[in-house]
Design a protein around this motif. Structure first.
Motif, PDB file in Angstrom:
ATOM      1  N   SER A 137       8.876   1.645 -14.012  1.00 44.80           N
ATOM      2  CA  SER A 137      10.120   1.671 -13.267  1.00 44.80           C
ATOM      3  C   SER A 137      10.215   0.399 -12.446  1.00 44.80           C
ATOM      4  O   SER A 137       9.307  -0.436 -12.438  1.00 44.80           O
ATOM      5  N   SER A 138      11.306   0.259 -11.744  1.00 50.71           N
ATOM      6  CA  SER A 138      11.488  -0.946 -10.939  1.00 50.71           C
ATOM      7  C   SER A 138      10.509  -0.986  -9.770  1.00 50.71           C
ATOM      8  O   SER A 138      10.172  -2.063  -9.272  1.00 50.71           O
ATOM      9  N   ILE A 139      10.019   0.170  -9.342  1.00 49.44           N
ATOM     10  CA  ILE A 139       9.055   0.195  -8.242  1.00 49.44           C
ATOM     11  C   ILE A 139       7.726  -0.416  -8.681  1.00 49.44           C
ATOM     12  O   ILE A 139       7.066  -1.104  -7.907  1.00 49.44           O
ATOM     13  N   TRP A 140       7.340  -0.199  -9.936  1.00 49.41           N
ATOM     14  CA  TRP A 140       6.135  -0.859 -10.465  1.00 49.41           C
ATOM     15  C   TRP A 140       6.319  -2.369 -10.439  1.00 49.41           C
ATOM     16  O   TRP A 140       5.410  -3.120 -10.077  1.00 49.41           O
ATOM     17  N   PHE A 141       7.493  -2.814 -10.843  1.00 56.85           N
ATOM     18  CA  PHE A 141       7.773  -4.246 -10.854  1.00 56.85           C
ATOM     19  C   PHE A 141       7.703  -4.815  -9.439  1.00 56.85           C
ATOM     20  O   PHE A 141       7.137  -5.889  -9.214  1.00 56.85           O
ATOM     21  N   ILE A 142       8.257  -4.092  -8.473  1.00 56.07           N
ATOM     22  CA  ILE A 142       8.202  -4.528  -7.080  1.00 56.07           C
ATOM     23  C   ILE A 142       6.748  -4.613  -6.619  1.00 56.07           C
ATOM     24  O   ILE A 142       6.365  -5.549  -5.907  1.00 56.07           O
ATOM     25  N   VAL A 186       5.202  -7.751  -8.117  1.00 58.80           N
ATOM     26  CA  VAL A 186       5.721  -8.945  -7.450  1.00 58.80           C
ATOM     27  C   VAL A 186       5.077  -9.087  -6.069  1.00 58.80           C
ATOM     28  O   VAL A 186       4.705 -10.190  -5.657  1.00 58.80           O
ATOM     29  N   ALA A 187       4.927  -7.970  -5.367  1.00 62.50           N
ATOM     30  CA  ALA A 187       4.273  -8.003  -4.053  1.00 62.50           C
ATOM     31  C   ALA A 187       2.826  -8.475  -4.183  1.00 62.50           C
ATOM     32  O   ALA A 187       2.336  -9.215  -3.329  1.00 62.50           O
ATOM     33  N   ASN A 215       0.826  -1.209   0.000  1.00 63.82           N
ATOM     34  CA  ASN A 215       0.000   0.000   0.000  1.00 63.82           C
ATOM     35  C   ASN A 215       0.861   1.260   0.000  1.00 63.82           C
ATOM     36  O   ASN A 215       0.522   2.241  -0.667  1.00 63.82           O
ATOM     37  N   ILE A 216       1.961   1.237   0.726  1.00 66.47           N
ATOM     38  CA  ILE A 216       2.882   2.382   0.710  1.00 66.47           C
ATOM     39  C   ILE A 216       3.476   2.553  -0.677  1.00 66.47           C
ATOM     40  O   ILE A 216       3.566   3.677  -1.194  1.00 66.47           O
ATOM     41  N   PHE A 217       3.889   1.463  -1.294  1.00 65.97           N
ATOM     42  CA  PHE A 217       4.418   1.539  -2.666  1.00 65.97           C
ATOM     43  C   PHE A 217       3.372   2.089  -3.631  1.00 65.97           C
ATOM     44  O   PHE A 217       3.685   2.918  -4.487  1.00 65.97           O
ATOM     45  N   ASP A 218       2.151   1.619  -3.497  1.00 67.37           N
ATOM     46  CA  ASP A 218       1.099   2.083  -4.399  1.00 67.37           C
ATOM     47  C   ASP A 218       0.810   3.569  -4.222  1.00 67.37           C
ATOM     48  O   ASP A 218       0.551   4.276  -5.204  1.00 67.37           O
ATOM     49  N   ARG A 219       0.839   4.060  -3.000  1.00 67.94           N
ATOM     50  CA  ARG A 219       0.644   5.492  -2.777  1.00 67.94           C
ATOM     51  C   ARG A 219       1.784   6.304  -3.376  1.00 67.94           C
ATOM     52  O   ARG A 219       1.569   7.370  -3.941  1.00 67.94           O
ATOM     53  N   TYR A 220       2.988   5.771  -3.255  1.00 71.81           N
ATOM     54  CA  TYR A 220       4.142   6.442  -3.856  1.00 71.81           C
ATOM     55  C   TYR A 220       4.015   6.451  -5.382  1.00 71.81           C
ATOM     56  O   TYR A 220       4.288   7.457  -6.030  1.00 71.81           O
ATOM     57  N   LEU A 221       3.592   5.335  -5.955  1.00 75.27           N
ATOM     58  CA  LEU A 221       3.441   5.250  -7.405  1.00 75.27           C
ATOM     59  C   LEU A 221       2.339   6.172  -7.906  1.00 75.27           C
ATOM     60  O   LEU A 221       2.407   6.676  -9.022  1.00 75.27           O
TER      61      LEU A 221
END
Length: 96
Positions: free
Chosen positions: A49-54, A57-58, A33-39
């Protein structure tokens, strides 16, 4: 629920697995959820970017852990219901 399964010897293993999986699941869920808010704050130009890939994968790992939890809880509930069914049969034969 893991404490409930750990009471009986036939469901103890299911309780241990649930106790291991649940914290991992919630940690990954919060991190995702933190990654998605950042994205969501990134500009559109940076669509990959690699964050989308992460994040993807999550998502996959969360799905796998959820399936393992579902399988473990189902197996534990089946074992628990069989245990209660045999207890009920023993009690009913004692009455007669």
């Amino acid at each position: 629920m893991s404490k409930h399964f750990k009471v009986n010897t036939s469901t103890y293993e299911a309780g241990v697995k649930i106790a291991k999986f649940v914290p991992i699941y919630y940690f990954l869920l919060i991190a995702k959820n933190i990654f998605d808010r950042y994205l969501g704050r990134l500009p559109v130009e940076e669509s990959f970017s690699s964050i989308w890939f992460i994040s993807f994968v999550a998502d996959g790992i969360l799905i796998l852990i959820y399936i393992l939890l579902l399988k473990t809880v189902s197996a534990g509930l089946l074992a628990l219901s069989e245990l209660h069914a045999t207890d009920d049969e023993e009690k009913s034969t004692e009455v007669f």
